[in-house]
Enzyme design. Structure first.
Site, short mmCIF file in Angstrom:
data_model
loop_
_atom_site.label_atom_id
_atom_site.label_comp_id
_atom_site.label_asym_id
_atom_site.label_seq_id
_atom_site.Cartn_x
_atom_site.Cartn_y
_atom_site.Cartn_z
N ASP A 455 -14.75 3.77 0.94
CA ASP A 455 -13.61 4.42 0.27
C ASP A 455 -13.01 5.31 1.33
OD1 ASP A 455 -11.79 5.37 -1.44
OD2 ASP A 455 -13.35 6.87 -2.57
N GLU A 464 -6.49 -1.02 -0.32
CA GLU A 464 -5.15 -1.18 -0.56
C GLU A 464 -4.90 -1.65 -1.93
OE1 GLU A 464 -1.20 -1.88 1.81
OE2 GLU A 464 -2.65 -3.69 1.66
#
Length: 513
Positions: A455, A464
């Site tokens: 993360d 994304e």
């Protein structure tokens, strides 16, 4: 398979067209829900319906242009209001609007979820923009505005653009180039398909629906007249718009419909073949048009069956992670956008078979029930929603454990009345702190082939979100949501499809001696 690089272009029109085409498969569906007694308590919504509400919110956060007051994303505002106007070389001046890229079924299920008006609004925001990218009132055109903004950072270029800069869209002040194309069959044909399918969505608004149909015809003629590919290095355009054209053997062969390959059966932003074959299989299942279409439609139907077989875990067409996620991109990064599309197609094909009173299909000598397809789809979507080794939901805001460092410019920079410059925003990009703004409903790129996930904002391969990903996610949620009794209504499914044969001439006058 071509992987999209991270982009926050202030809408590249060709990509939105590809995106909405992915959804055209579902636009034609009409689903028939039965009315329940007013005295019966409604069952609690399932996880797919709950997640659908959030996934649709992602599109609100991606809007470019003048934001409507009802957008419900407090940290977004007006952006890129000079698109088209500021580029002296562009002949198409009004390019404000659309969606930022990275960074459909209109039916009883959407209505039951209370999202019918929302999803129609999401679609119209996109089609309104597509209509601006060419002279939509003309019968013949010679160009399309294909992209607004630039993202080239090769050779160490430090020219401010949509990749080099890390800014809130509302603060963009660098020049934005408009790219026009005069020979781009793939772009024009996919835009045509997008507008044509949307015309069915808005058939209750006759004027707008006809405007979309006219635009679709104009674009399709342009795609045939000015042959050429906009997406150099991409897949060959598959112009499946009319049945005679779709069933033209040479075109189908050129599009790769009759052979395999590592990406065969993988519906993506870059290849719509699997979706087109499901559509053509549906025509055969319900309309049985016969000669001269039957032979090639049967071939498409057989190919669709093979694709569905390849999704089943009993076969080894695609590897799976230890946690059970199918590797449609062969262990490459950003897997989830491909997974949600496959889950959608599998559920849709299962619904088609059920509506045709067909209990299943054959994979070689073995028969599999439609249940196997729905079960495949559920296991994949459940993985995305948290049933995975990390116990993490890959949809922001669903569950208690989801990514907090989504790679998204607007979400990562605080709305604090400070304007951060092109490079000034880099500190927010590189910050290890969670995003100050939650981009609700965004599905991130996903885990790696070992079920691992980092993360971190700086690694787009994990964090994304993209329009392509969320569009497939919404389609899969809708397909799986609700109870099984809400099926395909084959009686109204083709109400918007014109007759495939010309109207026969009137009979001759009675013969007289």
């Amino acid at each position: 398979m071509h992987h999209r690089q991270p982009q926050d272009l202030c809408l590249d029109g060709w990509y939105l067209a590809r995106l909405w085409l992915s959804r055209r498969i579902h636009h034609l569906n009409r689903e028939n829900g039965s009315a329940s007694s007013p005295w019966q308590a409604s069952p609690p919504p399932d996880n797919y319906t709950l997640a659908l509400h959030k996934a649709l919110m992602f599109f609100n956060a991606q809007r470019s242009g003048k934001h409507p007051k009802r957008n419900n994303v407090s940290w977004r505002g007006n952006s890129c209001l000079q698109d088209g106007k500021s580029d002296a070389s562009s002949t198409i001046k009004d390019l404000v609007g659309g969606y930022y890229d990275a960074g459909d079924a209109i039916n009883a299920k959407y209505e039951a979820a209370g999202e019918l008006n929302h999803v129609k609004d999401v679609i119209k925001w996109g089609t309104d923009y597509l209509l601006r990218t060419f002279n939509n009132s003309a019968d013949k055109i010679d160009k399309i505005a294909a992209q607004v903004g630039a993202g080239d950072t090769s050779g160490g270029s430090m020219t401010p653009n949509d990749h080099y800069c890390w800014m809130r869209p509302e603060d963009i002040d660098y020049p934005r180039t408009v790219y026009e194309c005069h020979s781009c069959s793939d772009l024009a044909a996919e835009m045509a398909a997008a507008l044509a399918s949307a015309s069915i969505v808005f058939k209750d608004n006759r004027a707008y629906s006809q405007k979309l149909v006219h635009g679709a015809r104009t674009l399709f003629e342009f795609s045939k007249d000015q042959r050429g590919r906009y997406s150099a290095g991409g897949s060959d355009p598959a112009l499946f718009i009319t049945l005679p054209l779709a069933t033209y053997p040479k075109l189908a062969k050129h599009a790769g419909a009759f052979w395999g390959g590592p990406d065969y059966g993988v519906l993506s932003w870059d290849n719509k073949l699997a979706g087109a074959q499901v559509l053509l299989s549906r025509l055969r299942l319900f309309l049985s048009p016969g000669y001269p279409y039957e032979e090639i439609l049967r071939t498409f139907h057989n190919q669709t069956s093979i694709v569905m077989c390849s999704y089943l875990p009993v076969f080894t067409s695609f590897n799976r992670t230890k946690g059970g996620l199918i590797q449609l991109n062969h262990g490459g990064p950003q897997p989830l956008q491909y997974v949600v599309n496959a889950a959608f197609l599998a559920t849709l094909f299962s619904d088609y078979l059920d509506a045709a009173d067909t209990p299943g299909w054959y994979c070689g000598p073995n028969f599999y029930s439609t249940y196997a397809l729905r079960e495949f789809a559920k296991t994949q979507i459940d993985y995305i929603l948290g049933k995975n080794p990390r116990k993490m939901s890959y949809v922001v805001g669903f569950g208690n454990h989801f990514p907090k460092h989504v790679r998204h410019r607007g979400a990562s920079i605080p709305k604090n009345k400070i304007r951060y410059s092109c490079k000034g925003g880099w500190k927010w990009r590189d910050s290890k702190k969670p995003n100050p703004n939650t981009i609700l409903g965004a599905m991130v790129a996903g885990p790696d082939k070992h079920d691992g996930f980092h993360d971190v904002r700086t690694n787009y391969n994990y964090t994304e979100p993209t329009l392509a990903g969320n569009t497939g996610l919404v389609a899969a949620f809708v397909a799986l949501s609700g109870d099984k009794s809400t099926g395909i209504d084959k009686n109204t499914m083709f109400s918007a499809v014109p007759p495939m044969f010309p109207t026969p001439p009137p009979p001759p006058a009675p013969w007289k001696p």
